[in-house]
Design a protein around this motif. Structure first.
Motif, PDB file in Angstrom:
ATOM      1  N   VAL A   1       0.822  -1.206   0.000  1.00 16.58           N
ATOM      2  CA  VAL A   1       0.000   0.000   0.000  1.00 16.58           C
ATOM      3  C   VAL A   1       0.856   1.255   0.000  1.00 16.58           C
ATOM      4  CG1 VAL A   1      -0.245   0.268   2.504  1.00 16.58           C
ATOM      5  CG2 VAL A   1      -2.088   0.996   0.999  1.00 16.58           C
ATOM      6  N   ALA A   2       2.078   1.159   0.524  1.00 20.76           N
ATOM      7  CA  ALA A   2       2.935   2.352   0.612  1.00 20.76           C
ATOM      8  C   ALA A   2       3.468   2.783  -0.750  1.00 20.76           C
ATOM      9  CB  ALA A   2       4.094   2.083   1.576  1.00 20.76           C
ATOM     10  N   VAL A   3       3.737   1.814  -1.633  1.00 19.73           N
ATOM     11  CA  VAL A   3       4.336   2.151  -2.932  1.00 19.73           C
ATOM     12  C   VAL A   3       3.429   3.076  -3.747  1.00 19.73           C
ATOM     13  CG1 VAL A   3       5.104   1.211  -5.139  1.00 19.73           C
ATOM     14  CG2 VAL A   3       5.812   0.113  -3.015  1.00 19.73           C
ATOM     15  N   PRO A   4       2.157   2.701  -4.006  1.00 22.75           N
ATOM     16  CA  PRO A   4       1.313   3.618  -4.795  1.00 22.75           C
ATOM     17  C   PRO A   4       0.971   4.899  -4.044  1.00 22.75           C
ATOM     18  CG  PRO A   4       0.030   1.751  -4.003  1.00 22.75           C
ATOM     19  CD  PRO A   4       1.448   1.431  -3.708  1.00 22.75           C
ATOM     20  N   GLU A   5       0.794   4.819  -2.709  1.00 15.43           N
ATOM     21  CA  GLU A   5       0.485   6.022  -1.947  1.00 15.43           C
ATOM     22  C   GLU A   5       1.637   7.010  -1.991  1.00 15.43           C
ATOM     23  OE1 GLU A   5      -2.188   7.169  -0.496  1.00 15.43           O
ATOM     24  OE2 GLU A   5      -3.391   5.440  -1.062  1.00 15.43           O
ATOM     25  N   ALA A   6       2.855   6.503  -1.873  1.00 18.60           N
ATOM     26  CA  ALA A   6       4.027   7.383  -1.934  1.00 18.60           C
ATOM     27  C   ALA A   6       4.127   8.048  -3.300  1.00 18.60           C
ATOM     28  CB  ALA A   6       5.291   6.582  -1.634  1.00 18.60           C
ATOM     29  N   HIS A   7       3.849   7.287  -4.357  1.00 19.79           N
ATOM     30  CA  HIS A   7       3.896   7.850  -5.715  1.00 19.79           C
ATOM     31  C   HIS A   7       2.842   8.942  -5.890  1.00 19.79           C
ATOM     32  CE1 HIS A   7       4.369   7.936 -10.079  1.00 19.79           C
ATOM     33  NE2 HIS A   7       3.045   7.825 -10.175  1.00 19.79           N
ATOM     34  N   ALA A   8       1.624   8.701  -5.374  1.00 20.13           N
ATOM     35  CA  ALA A   8       0.539   9.662  -5.546  1.00 20.13           C
ATOM     36  C   ALA A   8       0.741  10.922  -4.715  1.00 20.13           C
ATOM     37  CB  ALA A   8      -0.795   9.010  -5.185  1.00 20.13           C
ATOM     38  N   ARG A   9       1.469  10.811  -3.587  1.00 16.80           N
ATOM     39  CA  ARG A   9       1.581  11.932  -2.655  1.00 16.80           C
ATOM     40  C   ARG A   9       2.949  12.598  -2.656  1.00 16.80           C
ATOM     41  NH1 ARG A   9      -2.667  11.893   0.982  1.00 16.80           N
ATOM     42  NH2 ARG A   9      -4.149  10.245   0.535  1.00 16.80           N
ATOM     43  N   GLY A  10       3.843  12.123  -3.522  1.00 15.57           N
ATOM     44  CA  GLY A  10       5.144  12.768  -3.614  1.00 15.57           C
ATOM     45  C   GLY A  10       6.032  12.506  -2.414  1.00 15.57           C
ATOM     46  N   MET A  11       5.858  11.367  -1.755  1.00 15.38           N
ATOM     47  CA  MET A  11       6.684  11.001  -0.598  1.00 15.38           C
ATOM     48  C   MET A  11       7.548   9.805  -0.976  1.00 15.38           C
ATOM     49  SD  MET A  11       3.672  11.207   2.315  1.00 15.38           S
ATOM     50  CE  MET A  11       4.776  10.901   3.697  1.00 15.38           C
ATOM     51  N   THR A  12       8.579   9.540  -0.205  1.00 17.41           N
ATOM     52  CA  THR A  12       9.380   8.351  -0.428  1.00 17.41           C
ATOM     53  C   THR A  12       8.661   7.153   0.177  1.00 17.41           C
ATOM     54  OG1 THR A  12      10.616   8.521   1.648  1.00 17.41           O
ATOM     55  CG2 THR A  12      11.477   9.740  -0.260  1.00 17.41           C
ATOM     56  N   VAL A  13       8.933   5.976  -0.381  1.00 17.38           N
ATOM     57  CA  VAL A  13       8.279   4.764   0.102  1.00 17.38           C
ATOM     58  C   VAL A  13       8.656   4.496   1.551  1.00 17.38           C
ATOM     59  CG1 VAL A  13       8.109   2.265  -0.207  1.00 17.38           C
ATOM     60  CG2 VAL A  13       8.132   3.758  -2.208  1.00 17.38           C
ATOM     61  N   HIS A  14       9.924   4.635   1.884  1.00 21.65           N
ATOM     62  CA  HIS A  14      10.362   4.340   3.250  1.00 21.65           C
ATOM     63  C   HIS A  14       9.741   5.308   4.255  1.00 21.65           C
ATOM     64  CE1 HIS A  14      13.135   1.198   2.144  1.00 21.65           C
ATOM     65  NE2 HIS A  14      13.654   1.971   1.197  1.00 21.65           N
ATOM     66  N   GLU A  15       9.597   6.558   3.850  1.00 22.03           N
ATOM     67  CA  GLU A  15       8.982   7.544   4.743  1.00 22.03           C
ATOM     68  C   GLU A  15       7.531   7.170   5.030  1.00 22.03           C
ATOM     69  OE1 GLU A  15       8.081  12.379   4.879  1.00 22.03           O
ATOM     70  OE2 GLU A  15       8.916  11.448   3.076  1.00 22.03           O
ATOM     71  N   LEU A  16       6.812   6.802   3.994  1.00 26.40           N
ATOM     72  CA  LEU A  16       5.414   6.456   4.181  1.00 26.40           C
ATOM     73  C   LEU A  16       5.264   5.130   4.919  1.00 26.40           C
ATOM     74  CD1 LEU A  16       2.690   7.666   3.633  1.00 26.40           C
ATOM     75  CD2 LEU A  16       2.596   6.463   1.455  1.00 26.40           C
ATOM     76  N   MET A  17       6.181   4.200   4.691  1.00 28.72           N
ATOM     77  CA  MET A  17       6.133   2.941   5.420  1.00 28.72           C
ATOM     78  C   MET A  17       6.313   3.154   6.923  1.00 28.72           C
ATOM     79  SD  MET A  17       8.036   0.084   3.047  1.00 28.72           S
ATOM     80  CE  MET A  17       7.767  -1.167   4.305  1.00 28.72           C
ATOM     81  N   ARG A  18       7.189   4.095   7.287  1.00 35.15           N
ATOM     82  CA  ARG A  18       7.361   4.397   8.706  1.00 35.15           C
ATOM     83  C   ARG A  18       6.072   4.960   9.304  1.00 35.15           C
ATOM     84  NH1 ARG A  18      12.518   6.235   7.007  1.00 35.15           N
ATOM     85  NH2 ARG A  18      11.751   8.378   6.914  1.00 35.15           N
TER      86      ARG A  18
END
Length: 571
Positions: free
Chosen positions: A146-163
């Protein structure tokens, strides 16, 4: 592959130039590709792609490979400044919304199926949470997906959103476990469902608390059907007061809807191994129980198709007929529509049965429209499904091998009667016209190998009437009727049926009655044959002997008068 875990993700672009968004993730490659093709072919998205995600267990990183891409090319554009970089869920309470539960159900679908649970139960049962945490990579894998597409849509890094998601999950787990250890989660079996619902109804966390009690109550169930029965037992014990009752039934509606949304849950309830047609028939009987039961009692074609529901499903169907579980009934109706609008055959390998099922479903869903689904949505779904029934592949399978041309015409008339949509009717009319105008049909009609001329004329008349009532517009059915009438004229001219009847050694009234039936299209097709019978009837009716017989048989006068009017001979 040792050390690797693979899953497949379906991304969609709703409009040209829009961002890619995650539609689904699955460990089944064929299912992911089929879903992508269905979305694109149905015109629901502008573009779709399927990626293969391979997780390296050592580095915990994904390798992405695109295996399918359909639709418009990606338009290069400048990245926009992200106005909102917050994830969709920011508090533990956010995980309990319907959209969050649906996402959790998709991300953990395989794990939930293995543990015979729903997303609702996972969010409310401490034992399931502990089991998920102990599974190792399942939770990590879901968060990554879930973090990969959310990070892409929101301009965040995957690791940041995973945290961020890890922190949210930890808070939700900590909250559930603390409440469990403090003993604040209600035991609805011991306390009583109504008493528990009324007691927590004033608490700010009443939905969470009662949900935990419901999840614990259905946990011992060994099958999905048993879970449904336990939920219905709780529904029977719901509070009688309106406000408390609505709150209590809402807590039951959530897991019930999730069970019916899952393939294993629905399959266990209505029957496993059903093809799409039988499954839709069972779902329709479940969601529109009263309407279907009424139809079954008066319409044999519906009774033949609709399967009997098992006792748990019958009990649920009666609840769905009330206004207590409206959302569950609506969700089931929408699922029926999705399947009808999909590309899968209702009865693979049995085209005749497919038409029978579609007819029964159309009658049932139309009878239940308004309460179950809007009538216009039902009509649109059956129009889309009808389009599949007039394709070359289906018609070829439907007509099969070994049918006579007469049987093919009868089969095509039945097909035309059971489809809707102007374009579909026109296409069915083209198939029908092609068979009627074929040399094979003319040869069979005129051969008279196993039929007498009057019998063949009666068959053509019946076909002519059937063509008129199967729903074709006049410009489509009139040429077909004309051809049938011309064939009847050839047969009658060769056998001289009308002249033979007129000169037969029989009472005049009897001869007149036979001629009038030929003339009015009852026992001969309208056209040259009917016209010659009409001429012979005119001659016969002018004879004094005929009038004398009619005067001596007043019981025959009304019949003859009606036939004369139908034949257009009345002055």
């Amino acid at each position: 592959m040792d050390g690797y875990s693979v899953h497949f993700e379906v991304f969609v672009r709703k409009t040209s130039g829009a961002s890619w968004t995650l539609e689904m993730a699955s460990e089944n490659r064929v299912a992911a590709i089929q879903t992508a093709e269905d979305l694109f072919n149905e015109g629901r998205v502008a573009a779709v792609k399927v990626t293969k995600e391979t997780l390296d267990e050592e580095s915990r990183e994904f390798q992405t490979v695109t295996i399918l891409k359909l639709g418009v090319e990606e338009i290069a554009r400048k990245p926009k400044a992200q106005a909102d970089v917050q994830p969709l869920c920011v508090t533990p309470q956010d995980l309990y919304t319907i959209h969050a539960r649906e996402r959790i159900g998709r991300l953990l679908e395989a794990w939930l199926d293995r543990n015979h649970a729903t997303a609702f139960e996972l969010l409310h049962r401490p034992d399931l949470v502990e089991k998920l945490e102990a599974s190792g990579f399942e939770l990590q894998h879901a968060i990554q997906k879930v973090a990969v597409p959310e990070a892409h849509a929101r301009g965040m890094t995957v690791h940041e959103l995973m945290r961020v998601f890890h922190t949210l999950v930890d808070r939700a787990i900590d909250r559930l476990m603390k409440d469990f250890k403090r003993g604040v989660l209600p035991d609805v079996d011991a306390e009583g469902f109504a008493a528990a619902a009324e007691r927590v109804s004033k608490d700010p966390e009443r939905g969470f608390l009662l949900g935990a009690g419901v999840a614990a109550s259905i946990a011992p169930a060994q099958t999905w059907s048993e879970k449904v029965l336990r939920l219905l037992d709780l529904a029977d014990a719901a509070p009688k007061a309106h406000a408390a009752r609505a709150f209590a039934l809402n807590a039951l509606e959530q897991p019930l809807a999730e069970i019916l949304e899952s393939k294993p849950g629905l399959g266990d309830l209505i029957g496993k191994g059903l093809d799409l047609g039988a499954g839709l028939a069972a779902m329709t009987r479940l969601a529109a129980y009263e309407a279907v039961e009424s139809l079954v009692g008066i319409e044999p074609s519906v009774a033949k198709v609709m399967p009997q529901l098992a006792p748990p499903a019958q009990r649920l169907a009666k609840w769905l007929a009330t206004e207590d579980f409206v959302e569950v009934r609506t969700a089931l109706g929408k699922r029926i529509l999705r399947e009808l609008n999909g590309p899968r055959r209702l009865k693979p390998g049995d085209a005749e049965a497919e038409i029978d099922v579609l007819r029964a479903l159309a009658m049932s869903l139309t009878a239940a429209s308004g309460k179950l689904l809007p009538l216009e949505d039902v009509q649109a779904a059956f129009s889309a499904r009808s389009k599949m029934l007039v394709t070359g592949d289906f018609v070829e399978a439907y007509l099969g091998q070994g049918k006579t041309s007469f049987e093919e015409v009868e089969a095509l008339v039945w097909l035309t009667e059971n489809i809707i949509g102007a374009a579909n009717k026109r296409q069915a009319g083209r198939w029908l016209k092609a068979v009627v105008n074929s040399l094979r049909f003319e040869k069979e009609a005129r051969s008279l190998d196993n039929e007498s001329a009057p019998q063949r004329l009666a068959q053509l008349a019946a076909l002519q009437r059937a063509v008129a009532r199967c729903g074709l517009v006049e410009e489509d059915f009139v040429p077909i009727q004309t051809k049938l009438g011309d064939l009847g004229g050839l047969i009658e001219a060769e056998a001289k049926v009308a002249a033979g009847v007129a000169r037969a050694n029989a009472p005049a009234v009897q001869r007149l009655t036979v001629l009038l039936k030929l003339a009015c299209g009852d026992s001969a097709p309208l056209g040259p044959a009917a016209n010659r019978a009409k001429a012979e009837a005119l001659k016969l009716v002018r004879h004094d002997s005929t009038r004398s017989e009619l005067a001596a048989a007043p019981d025959q006068v009304d019949l003859v008068r009606d036939l004369i009017q139908q034949a257009g001979l009345a002055a």
